[in-house]
Scaffold this motif. Structure first.
Motif, PDB file in Angstrom:
ATOM      1  N   LEU A 190       0.836  -1.189   0.000  1.00 58.09           N
ATOM      2  CA  LEU A 190       0.000   0.000   0.000  1.00 58.09           C
ATOM      3  C   LEU A 190       0.873   1.242   0.000  1.00 58.09           C
ATOM      4  CD1 LEU A 190      -2.616  -1.144   2.655  1.00 58.09           C
ATOM      5  CD2 LEU A 190      -2.762  -1.301   0.180  1.00 58.09           C
ATOM      6  N   GLN A 191       0.262   2.363  -0.268  1.00 56.27           N
ATOM      7  CA  GLN A 191       0.982   3.623  -0.276  1.00 56.27           C
ATOM      8  C   GLN A 191       1.252   4.054   1.162  1.00 56.27           C
ATOM      9  OE1 GLN A 191      -1.101   6.817  -2.098  1.00 56.27           O
ATOM     10  NE2 GLN A 191       0.360   8.368  -1.464  1.00 56.27           N
ATOM     11  N   ALA A 192       2.499   4.072   1.569  1.00 53.98           N
ATOM     12  CA  ALA A 192       2.851   4.478   2.926  1.00 53.98           C
ATOM     13  C   ALA A 192       2.960   6.001   2.991  1.00 53.98           C
ATOM     14  CB  ALA A 192       4.184   3.853   3.332  1.00 53.98           C
ATOM     15  N   PRO A 193       2.704   6.591   4.147  1.00 56.84           N
ATOM     16  CA  PRO A 193       2.886   8.028   4.295  1.00 56.84           C
ATOM     17  C   PRO A 193       4.323   8.398   3.939  1.00 56.84           C
ATOM     18  CG  PRO A 193       1.726   7.127   6.181  1.00 56.84           C
ATOM     19  CD  PRO A 193       2.199   5.966   5.358  1.00 56.84           C
ATOM     20  N   PRO A 194       4.523   9.445   3.192  1.00 48.96           N
ATOM     21  CA  PRO A 194       5.861   9.773   2.724  1.00 48.96           C
ATOM     22  C   PRO A 194       6.835  10.062   3.855  1.00 48.96           C
ATOM     23  CG  PRO A 194       4.322  11.574   2.303  1.00 48.96           C
ATOM     24  CD  PRO A 194       3.512  10.390   2.717  1.00 48.96           C
ATOM     25  N   GLN A 210      -8.051   5.565  13.505  1.00 45.78           N
ATOM     26  CA  GLN A 210      -8.417   4.427  12.675  1.00 45.78           C
ATOM     27  C   GLN A 210      -8.391   3.153  13.521  1.00 45.78           C
ATOM     28  OE1 GLN A 210      -9.118   4.576   9.261  1.00 45.78           O
ATOM     29  NE2 GLN A 210      -9.037   6.787   9.414  1.00 45.78           N
ATOM     30  N   VAL A 211      -9.305   2.220  13.235  1.00 45.11           N
ATOM     31  CA  VAL A 211      -9.423   0.998  14.032  1.00 45.11           C
ATOM     32  C   VAL A 211      -9.237  -0.233  13.150  1.00 45.11           C
ATOM     33  CG1 VAL A 211     -10.880  -0.372  15.557  1.00 45.11           C
ATOM     34  CG2 VAL A 211     -11.017   2.130  15.615  1.00 45.11           C
ATOM     35  N   ALA A 212      -8.316  -1.109  13.559  1.00 44.61           N
ATOM     36  CA  ALA A 212      -8.190  -2.435  12.949  1.00 44.61           C
ATOM     37  C   ALA A 212      -8.921  -3.400  13.877  1.00 44.61           C
ATOM     38  CB  ALA A 212      -6.719  -2.816  12.814  1.00 44.61           C
ATOM     39  N   ASP A 213     -10.010  -3.970  13.425  1.00 45.37           N
ATOM     40  CA  ASP A 213     -10.888  -4.754  14.290  1.00 45.37           C
ATOM     41  C   ASP A 213     -10.428  -6.211  14.385  1.00 45.37           C
ATOM     42  OD1 ASP A 213     -14.519  -4.933  14.635  1.00 45.37           O
ATOM     43  OD2 ASP A 213     -12.910  -5.592  15.928  1.00 45.37           O
ATOM     44  N   TRP A 214      -9.370  -6.422  15.126  1.00 46.30           N
ATOM     45  CA  TRP A 214      -8.794  -7.754  15.296  1.00 46.30           C
ATOM     46  C   TRP A 214      -9.743  -8.676  16.058  1.00 46.30           C
ATOM     47  CZ3 TRP A 214      -5.627 -10.927  13.276  1.00 46.30           C
ATOM     48  CH2 TRP A 214      -5.003 -11.952  13.999  1.00 46.30           C
ATOM     49  N   HIS A 215     -10.480  -8.151  17.014  1.00 49.46           N
ATOM     50  CA  HIS A 215     -11.392  -8.959  17.814  1.00 49.46           C
ATOM     51  C   HIS A 215     -12.435  -9.639  16.931  1.00 49.46           C
ATOM     52  CE1 HIS A 215     -15.007  -9.623  20.375  1.00 49.46           C
ATOM     53  NE2 HIS A 215     -14.113 -10.061  21.231  1.00 49.46           N
ATOM     54  N   THR A 216     -13.022  -8.893  16.005  1.00 55.42           N
ATOM     55  CA  THR A 216     -14.048  -9.463  15.139  1.00 55.42           C
ATOM     56  C   THR A 216     -13.444 -10.447  14.150  1.00 55.42           C
ATOM     57  OG1 THR A 216     -15.389  -7.485  15.363  1.00 55.42           O
ATOM     58  CG2 THR A 216     -15.896  -8.916  13.513  1.00 55.42           C
ATOM     59  N   VAL A 217     -12.225 -10.191  13.709  1.00 55.80           N
ATOM     60  CA  VAL A 217     -11.547 -11.143  12.819  1.00 55.80           C
ATOM     61  C   VAL A 217     -11.395 -12.490  13.515  1.00 55.80           C
ATOM     62  CG1 VAL A 217      -9.358 -11.688  11.706  1.00 55.80           C
ATOM     63  CG2 VAL A 217     -10.297  -9.399  11.502  1.00 55.80           C
ATOM     64  N   ALA A 260      -5.675   0.226   7.784  1.00 58.78           N
ATOM     65  CA  ALA A 260      -5.973   1.353   8.669  1.00 58.78           C
ATOM     66  C   ALA A 260      -4.998   2.497   8.438  1.00 58.78           C
ATOM     67  CB  ALA A 260      -5.915   0.889  10.121  1.00 58.78           C
ATOM     68  N   VAL A 261      -3.736   2.169   8.216  1.00 57.35           N
ATOM     69  CA  VAL A 261      -2.752   3.200   7.887  1.00 57.35           C
ATOM     70  C   VAL A 261      -3.127   3.886   6.577  1.00 57.35           C
ATOM     71  CG1 VAL A 261      -0.336   3.606   7.229  1.00 57.35           C
ATOM     72  CG2 VAL A 261      -0.876   2.128   9.179  1.00 57.35           C
ATOM     73  N   GLN A 262      -3.610   3.098   5.632  1.00 64.93           N
ATOM     74  CA  GLN A 262      -4.044   3.671   4.356  1.00 64.93           C
ATOM     75  C   GLN A 262      -5.167   4.668   4.566  1.00 64.93           C
ATOM     76  OE1 GLN A 262      -2.376   3.287   1.800  1.00 64.93           O
ATOM     77  NE2 GLN A 262      -3.574   3.551  -0.056  1.00 64.93           N
ATOM     78  N   GLY A 263      -6.033   4.403   5.561  1.00 64.70           N
ATOM     79  CA  GLY A 263      -7.078   5.369   5.882  1.00 64.70           C
ATOM     80  C   GLY A 263      -6.497   6.694   6.309  1.00 64.70           C
ATOM     81  N   CYS A 264      -5.387   6.647   7.030  1.00 69.13           N
ATOM     82  CA  CYS A 264      -4.701   7.889   7.405  1.00 69.13           C
ATOM     83  C   CYS A 264      -4.156   8.606   6.175  1.00 69.13           C
ATOM     84  CB  CYS A 264      -3.551   7.579   8.364  1.00 69.13           C
ATOM     85  SG  CYS A 264      -4.047   7.002  10.008  1.00 69.13           S
ATOM     86  N   VAL A 265      -3.601   7.825   5.259  1.00 72.54           N
ATOM     87  CA  VAL A 265      -3.029   8.410   4.042  1.00 72.54           C
ATOM     88  C   VAL A 265      -4.103   9.109   3.218  1.00 72.54           C
ATOM     89  CG1 VAL A 265      -1.805   7.914   1.892  1.00 72.54           C
ATOM     90  CG2 VAL A 265      -1.222   6.664   3.986  1.00 72.54           C
TER      91      VAL A 265
END
Length: 269
Positions: free
Chosen positions: A34-38, A155-162, A192-197
C-alpha cells in the motif's frame, strides 16, 4: 453493536475495505504494497507485532516497527515518547492485549497519553482478542478502544471481530496468531494506515468473512406475470395444443370405421 458496525457505517474506508478483505482473508503475505505516508509510520507493538512486523514491512515500505513480547500499553507509551520523531506522521498503537481486563481505565489513560504525544498525527489502534483473565473478558478494553476512536478520529483495525469470525487465525493459547493470522493482522493494520493516508474520517476496518464459507445461493429469477386476458389466451392456446392430437386421433379412427365394410359373418361363403 460491535466496533465494525458502528465505525464502518460512518467511514468510506470501512465500506470499501469490506470487499477487499473479504476476498483476501487469509494470505501468506499482503498481496500488494500500500501507499505508505511519505514521512513515515511508527508502530509500537507487543508480541503480536513481533509476528506481524515482517508482513507490515512488506506492505508498508519504510515503516518502523518497535515490538516486544509482553509489552503493556503503559510501557508502550514510554517507548513511543522515546522513539517518536518529527518525521513520523502515523502512529500505530495496537496495544492492550497484555493489559488487565479488570482495569480498562488504565488503557483509557494510556491512549489519552498517546493522543497527547501524537499531536495532529493520525493514530491507528486495534481491538483486542484473548481469553478472559480471572474470569474477566476483554469487552471493557474493547469499549475503551471504541470510545477512543469515536472521540479522536483514530483508525481501528478490528482484530477482535476477525478472530471471532475466523478462530483458526489464533494458536492454541488463544492469544498469539498463526502465520496466516499474523499476515491477516498486518493487512488490517496496513489498511488502517491507508485510511490515514487518504485523510478520511474514523473507520472500523470490517472483518473478512470466513474464506471457507460457501457463497449464498443466487436468488431465483422473478416469476413472470401476465395480464388476465393474456393469461386466459395462453391457457386456451395450451389446451388447444393438448386436445388437438386427441381430436385428430378420434377423427382418424372414425374415418377408418366409416370406410370399412360390415364385418363378415362367420361361416358365410
Amino acid at each position: 453493536m460491535n466496533t465494525t458496525t458502528k465505525k464502518a457505517a460512518n467511514s468510506i474506508v470501512g465500506k470499501l475495505t469490506a470487499g477487499i478483505l473479504a476476498t483476501a482473508a487469509v494470505l501468506p503475505a499482503p498481496a500488494l504494497a500500500l501507499q505508505a505516508p511519505p514521512d513515515g509510520t511508527l508502530v509500537i507493538g507487543d508480541s503480536l507485532e513481533v509476528g506481524s512486523g515482517p508482513y507490515l514491512r512488506g506492505a508498508l515500505p519504510g515503516v518502523r516497527v518497535d515490538a516486544e513480547k509482553g509489552r503493556t500499553s503503559s510501557q508502550g507509551v514510554r517507548v513511543l515518547a522515546s522513539r517518536l520523531t518529527p518525521s513520523d506522521q502515523v502512529i500505530v498503537f495496537p496495544l492492550g492485549t497484555n493489559d488487565s481486563p479488570s482495569n480498562p481505565g488504565a488503557l483509557a489513560a494510556d491512549l489519552a497519553a498517546v493522543r497527547q504525544l501524537a499531536g495532529d498525527r493520525c493514530i491507528v489502534v486495534a481491538t483486542i482478542a484473548r481469553p478472559p483473565v480471572g474470569g474477566v473478558s476483554v469487552a471493557g478494553l474493547n469499549r475503551v478502544v471504541e470510545q477512543f476512536a469515536g472521540q479522536t478520529g483514530a483508525q481501528v483495525a478490528d482484530w477482535h471481530t476477525v478472530v471471532r469470525s475466523i478462530p483458526s487465525v489464533l494458536g492454541r493459547d488463544g492469544v498469539h496468531a498463526t502465520g496466516e493470522g499474523y499476515s491477516l493482522r498486518a493487512s488490517l493494520l496496513a489498511e488502517a494506515v491507508q485510511g490515514c493516508v487518504l485523510g478520511v474520517g474514523p473507520s472500523g476496518i470490517p472483518a473478512p468473512r470466513n474464506p471457507r464459507a460457501r457463497p449464498p445461493p443466487e436468488p431465483a429469477p422473478p416469476a413472470t406475470t401476465l395480464p388476465l386476458a393474456d393469461l386466459s389466451s395462453a391457457i386456451a392456446s395450451a389446451l388447444t395444443r393438448a386436445v388437438a392430437p386427441i381430436a385428430g386421433a378420434l377423427h382418424a379412427a372414425g374415418t377408418a370405421a366409416t370406410k370399412a365394410g360390415p364385418e363378415p359373418v362367420l361361416g358365410a361363403p
